[in-house]
Design an enzyme around this catalytic site. Structure first.
Site, mmCIF file in Angstrom:
data_model
loop_
_atom_site.group_PDB
_atom_site.id
_atom_site.type_symbol
_atom_site.label_atom_id
_atom_site.label_comp_id
_atom_site.label_asym_id
_atom_site.label_seq_id
_atom_site.Cartn_x
_atom_site.Cartn_y
_atom_site.Cartn_z
ATOM 1 N N LYS A 96 23.045 47.870 -27.034
ATOM 2 C CA LYS A 96 24.017 47.395 -28.020
ATOM 3 C C LYS A 96 23.344 46.555 -29.116
ATOM 4 O O LYS A 96 22.180 46.161 -28.984
ATOM 5 C CB LYS A 96 25.112 46.626 -27.281
ATOM 6 C CG LYS A 96 25.906 47.507 -26.294
ATOM 7 C CD LYS A 96 26.988 46.695 -25.581
ATOM 8 C CE LYS A 96 27.850 47.563 -24.683
ATOM 9 N NZ LYS A 96 28.961 46.762 -24.055
ATOM 10 N N TYR B 213 35.576 53.529 -27.908
ATOM 11 C CA TYR B 213 36.220 52.545 -27.033
ATOM 12 C C TYR B 213 37.747 52.654 -27.070
ATOM 13 O O TYR B 213 38.442 51.679 -26.776
ATOM 14 C CB TYR B 213 35.772 51.134 -27.414
ATOM 15 C CG TYR B 213 34.386 50.778 -26.897
ATOM 16 C CD1 TYR B 213 34.147 50.619 -25.532
ATOM 17 C CD2 TYR B 213 33.321 50.595 -27.763
ATOM 18 C CE1 TYR B 213 32.883 50.294 -25.056
ATOM 19 C CE2 TYR B 213 32.056 50.258 -27.290
ATOM 20 C CZ TYR B 213 31.847 50.113 -25.929
ATOM 21 O OH TYR B 213 30.597 49.780 -25.446
ATOM 22 N N ASN C 168 27.076 41.969 -24.267
ATOM 23 C CA ASN C 168 26.435 42.155 -22.964
ATOM 24 C C ASN C 168 25.326 43.207 -22.956
ATOM 25 O O ASN C 168 25.032 43.807 -21.927
ATOM 26 C CB ASN C 168 27.493 42.419 -21.887
ATOM 27 C CG ASN C 168 28.307 43.652 -22.168
ATOM 28 O OD1 ASN C 168 28.089 44.340 -23.161
ATOM 29 N ND2 ASN C 168 29.253 43.941 -21.294
ATOM 30 N N HIS D 7 25.458 49.411 -22.442
ATOM 31 C CA HIS D 7 26.582 50.208 -21.934
ATOM 32 C C HIS D 7 26.079 51.182 -20.889
ATOM 33 O O HIS D 7 24.973 51.700 -20.998
ATOM 34 C CB HIS D 7 27.201 51.011 -23.095
ATOM 35 C CG HIS D 7 28.204 52.040 -22.652
ATOM 36 N ND1 HIS D 7 29.513 51.724 -22.377
ATOM 37 C CD2 HIS D 7 28.079 53.373 -22.406
ATOM 38 C CE1 HIS D 7 30.158 52.830 -21.999
ATOM 39 N NE2 HIS D 7 29.312 53.840 -22.016
ATOM 40 N N GLU E 166 30.910 60.957 -23.499
ATOM 41 C CA GLU E 166 30.189 59.987 -24.332
ATOM 42 C C GLU E 166 28.867 60.568 -24.855
ATOM 43 O O GLU E 166 28.488 60.331 -26.006
ATOM 44 C CB GLU E 166 29.948 58.706 -23.526
ATOM 45 C CG GLU E 166 31.250 57.963 -23.237
ATOM 46 C CD GLU E 166 31.112 56.823 -22.233
ATOM 47 O OE1 GLU E 166 32.133 56.181 -21.946
ATOM 48 O OE2 GLU E 166 29.986 56.582 -21.736
#
Ligand code: IDP
Ligand code: MG
Length: 139
Positions: free
Chosen positions: A11, A51, A114, A117, A128
């Protein structure tokens, strides 16, 4: 039927902090083979679609802002039991709850930011992966 592939994104926070190399090293050392990979900045529409399952959640706007503020590394990874083993490798969503040695424990700043993913099912791994890569980009 279980497949042996999962999808990941390093990310924007992980990319900004210069952690691409260290995280990819850990992923490789854990037995995952990279079968697709690119550096890409998602558009707002991309992040809203990716998302979409979270669109009613209070953090959705914040999540879209975060995921679009800079480039990510998107990749498809191959290993036996890939989805479950990769979720174990990255650790709990909130780094405060993540086990020692997991990628989120080592590199994530907070629940919102965080670092990484990992797909949560074989079906989502396929969806995805296909969202980010064409057939010509998967090996
Ligand atoms: P996961 O990434 O571990 O599968 P999800 O519950 O699917 O976790 O949430 C997707 C992402 O949304 C998380 O990785 C995190 O970046 C963000 N997120 C989840 N819960 C919160 C929250 O309560 N506040 C802010 N961001 C959140
Ligand atoms: Mg999830």
């Amino acid at each position: 039927m279980a497949t042996n592939r999962t999808f990941t994104m390093l990310k924007p926070d992980a990319v900004e902090k210069g952690h691409i190399g260290a995280i990819l090293e850990k992923i490789s050392a854990s037995g995952f083979k990279i079968v697709a990979m690119k550096l890409i900045r998602m558009t707002k529409a991309d992040a809203q679609t990716f998302y979409g399952i979270h669109k009613e959640r209070p953090f959705f706007g914040e999540l879209v802002e975060y995921m679009t503020r800079g480039p990510i590394v998107a990749a498809i990874l191959e290993k036996d039991n890939a989805v479950e083993d990769f979720r174990t490798l990255i650790g709990a969503t909130n780094p405060a709850d993540a086990a020692e040695g997991t990628i989120r424990k080592m590199y994530a700043a907070s629940l919102g930011e965080n670092a990484i993913h990992g797909s949560d099912s074989d079906d989502n791994a396929a969806i995805e992966g296909a969202f980010h890569f064409s057939g010509r980009e998967m090996f």
